[in-house]
Design an enzyme around this catalytic site. Structure first.
Site, PDB file in Angstrom:
ATOM      1  N   GLY A  55       0.897  -1.266  -0.015  1.00 50.83           N
ATOM      2  CA  GLY A  55       0.161   0.099  -0.142  1.00 50.83           C
ATOM      3  C   GLY A  55       0.985   1.146   0.120  1.00 50.83           C
ATOM      4  O   GLY A  55       0.329   2.413  -0.292  1.00 50.83           O
ATOM      5  N   PRO A 153       6.027 -22.068  -0.346  1.00 50.46           N
ATOM      6  CA  PRO A 153       5.074 -20.716   0.023  1.00 50.46           C
ATOM      7  C   PRO A 153       6.190 -20.082   0.210  1.00 50.46           C
ATOM      8  O   PRO A 153       7.861 -20.338   0.417  1.00 50.46           O
ATOM      9  CB  PRO A 153       5.249 -21.606   1.819  1.00 50.46           C
ATOM     10  CG  PRO A 153       4.731 -23.254   1.176  1.00 50.46           C
ATOM     11  CD  PRO A 153       6.030 -23.364   0.178  1.00 50.46           C
ATOM     12  N   GLY A 155       6.535 -15.916   2.108  1.00 54.49           N
ATOM     13  CA  GLY A 155       6.345 -14.680   2.242  1.00 54.49           C
ATOM     14  C   GLY A 155       6.977 -13.790   2.179  1.00 54.49           C
ATOM     15  O   GLY A 155       7.886 -13.303   1.585  1.00 54.49           O
ATOM     16  N   CYS A 156       6.594 -12.108   2.836  1.00 54.14           N
ATOM     17  CA  CYS A 156       7.111 -10.880   2.708  1.00 54.14           C
ATOM     18  C   CYS A 156       7.001 -10.101   4.212  1.00 54.14           C
ATOM     19  O   CYS A 156       5.816  -9.603   4.618  1.00 54.14           O
ATOM     20  CB  CYS A 156       6.767 -10.719   1.525  1.00 54.14           C
ATOM     21  SG  CYS A 156       7.814  -8.687   1.301  1.00 54.14           S
ATOM     22  N   HIS A 198      13.053 -12.836  -5.074  1.00 53.80           N
ATOM     23  CA  HIS A 198      12.138 -11.830  -4.441  1.00 53.80           C
ATOM     24  C   HIS A 198      12.578 -10.134  -4.006  1.00 53.80           C
ATOM     25  O   HIS A 198      12.028  -9.367  -4.588  1.00 53.80           O
ATOM     26  CB  HIS A 198      12.240 -12.796  -3.464  1.00 53.80           C
ATOM     27  CG  HIS A 198      11.316 -12.020  -1.930  1.00 53.80           C
ATOM     28  ND1 HIS A 198       9.622 -12.541  -2.280  1.00 53.80           N
ATOM     29  CD2 HIS A 198      11.601 -11.250  -1.543  1.00 53.80           C
ATOM     30  CE1 HIS A 198       9.118 -11.931  -1.205  1.00 53.80           C
ATOM     31  NE2 HIS A 198       9.964 -10.353  -0.649  1.00 53.80           N
ATOM     32  N   GLU A 199      14.114 -10.026  -3.616  1.00 49.71           N
ATOM     33  CA  GLU A 199      14.147  -9.193  -3.348  1.00 49.71           C
ATOM     34  C   GLU A 199      14.426  -7.962  -4.497  1.00 49.71           C
ATOM     35  O   GLU A 199      14.679  -6.962  -4.881  1.00 49.71           O
ATOM     36  CB  GLU A 199      15.597  -8.777  -3.034  1.00 49.71           C
ATOM     37  CG  GLU A 199      15.830  -9.866  -1.586  1.00 49.71           C
ATOM     38  CD  GLU A 199      14.872  -9.097  -0.553  1.00 49.71           C
ATOM     39  OE1 GLU A 199      14.262  -8.336  -0.546  1.00 49.71           O
ATOM     40  OE2 GLU A 199      13.630 -10.400   0.202  1.00 49.71           O
ATOM     41  N   HIS A 202      11.551  -6.399  -5.773  1.00 48.26           N
ATOM     42  CA  HIS A 202      10.883  -5.110  -4.788  1.00 48.26           C
ATOM     43  C   HIS A 202      11.776  -4.405  -5.517  1.00 48.26           C
ATOM     44  O   HIS A 202      11.034  -2.857  -5.790  1.00 48.26           O
ATOM     45  CB  HIS A 202      11.483  -5.484  -3.748  1.00 48.26           C
ATOM     46  CG  HIS A 202      11.031  -5.817  -2.611  1.00 48.26           C
ATOM     47  ND1 HIS A 202       9.502  -5.407  -2.346  1.00 48.26           N
ATOM     48  CD2 HIS A 202      11.113  -7.338  -1.797  1.00 48.26           C
ATOM     49  CE1 HIS A 202       9.144  -5.720  -1.524  1.00 48.26           C
ATOM     50  NE2 HIS A 202       9.958  -7.843  -1.217  1.00 48.26           N
TER      51      HIS A 202
END
Length: 238
Positions: A55, A153, A155-156, A198-199, A202
């Site tokens: 968000g 699986p 997560g973050c 994953h990073e 970002h």
């Protein structure tokens, strides 16, 4: 007596209105006063000591490259130090600069050997986990070396309290500069390749929720919610 109450009430309302109009010299002053009732002055600025949450616009921006002449400067050094501090404070394995509110292309990764003791050995092996020393990459570039995909699986810390299964490439090469502006090339596979992907996402304004298997998206503490009749909190600080 009953007939005179409305007149007295009317007079009191008129008097209150007069006081309000004389106490607020202009519409602009009123607007500022009113806004203060529901807005909070920002006293905490990046780089944060916590993880930004989904968000926050910073997580959806394309992070800017760090100018080469600034890499060894005090500003970038302070950002990297804060990233490592937050990474270890929350005991996680990867962090990108946007996650502490800084839209720059910097990531840090670390998979400690001690983490192996915190999970079942079968899970550790199935996810191809292995130790990864603290690695800081500035202006990193990722190249896929093994196009086979693994689904596990994920997560973050910027989507606190949830997880989902995500497909990632099995092997990658990560190239970038370290804190001393030296070129660093890293070949990664399995879980460490997942961390890097994953990073890197970002840095491009992407989250794992953009490519997750939506049917597996779940709250990580749903069982505790049921057991404790909903009296469960997800902390955003530590």
């Amino acid at each position: 007596m009953l007939l005179r109450q409305p007149a007295n009430l009317y007079k009191s309302i008129i008097g209150a209105r007069r006081n309000l109009s004389t106490g607020l010299p202009s519409a602009q002053s009123f607007r500022k006063w009113y806004q203060q009732l529901w807005t909070t002055e920002r006293t905490n600025l990046p780089p944060y000591n916590h993880f930004t949450q989904i968000g926050d616009p910073v997580l959806r921006q394309q992070a800017a490259a760090v100018p080469l002449e600034l890499i060894e400067g005090p500003e970038i050094e302070a950002i990297v130090e804060q990233m490592v501090k937050v990474l270890r404070k929350y005991n996680c394995v990867g962090i990108a600069a946007p996650q502490i509110g800084v839209s720059l292309r910097i990531i840090a990764m670390e998979f400690k050997k001690s983490l192996q003791k915190e999970m079942p050995e079968a899970v550790y092996q199935a996810r191809q986990m292995s130790e990864l020393p603290l690695t800081v990459m500035i202006n990193p570039v990722l190249t896929v070396t093994n196009y086979s995909k693994l689904k596990h699986p994920e997560g973050c810390m910027s989507v606190r309290g949830f997880s989902a299964e995500v497909e990632r490439f099995e092997g990658v090469k990560l190239s970038g500069l370290d804190k001393s502006s030296k070129q660093n090339d890293l070949i990664l596979s399995g879980w460490n390749a997942r961390i890097a992907q994953h990073e890197m996402d970002h840095l491009d304004g992407k989250l794992y929720t953009d490519q997750m298997d939506r049917s597996t998206f779940s709250c990580t503490c749903w069982e505790a919610v049921n057991t404790k009749s909903g009296r469960v909190e997800i902390p955003f600080y530590k």
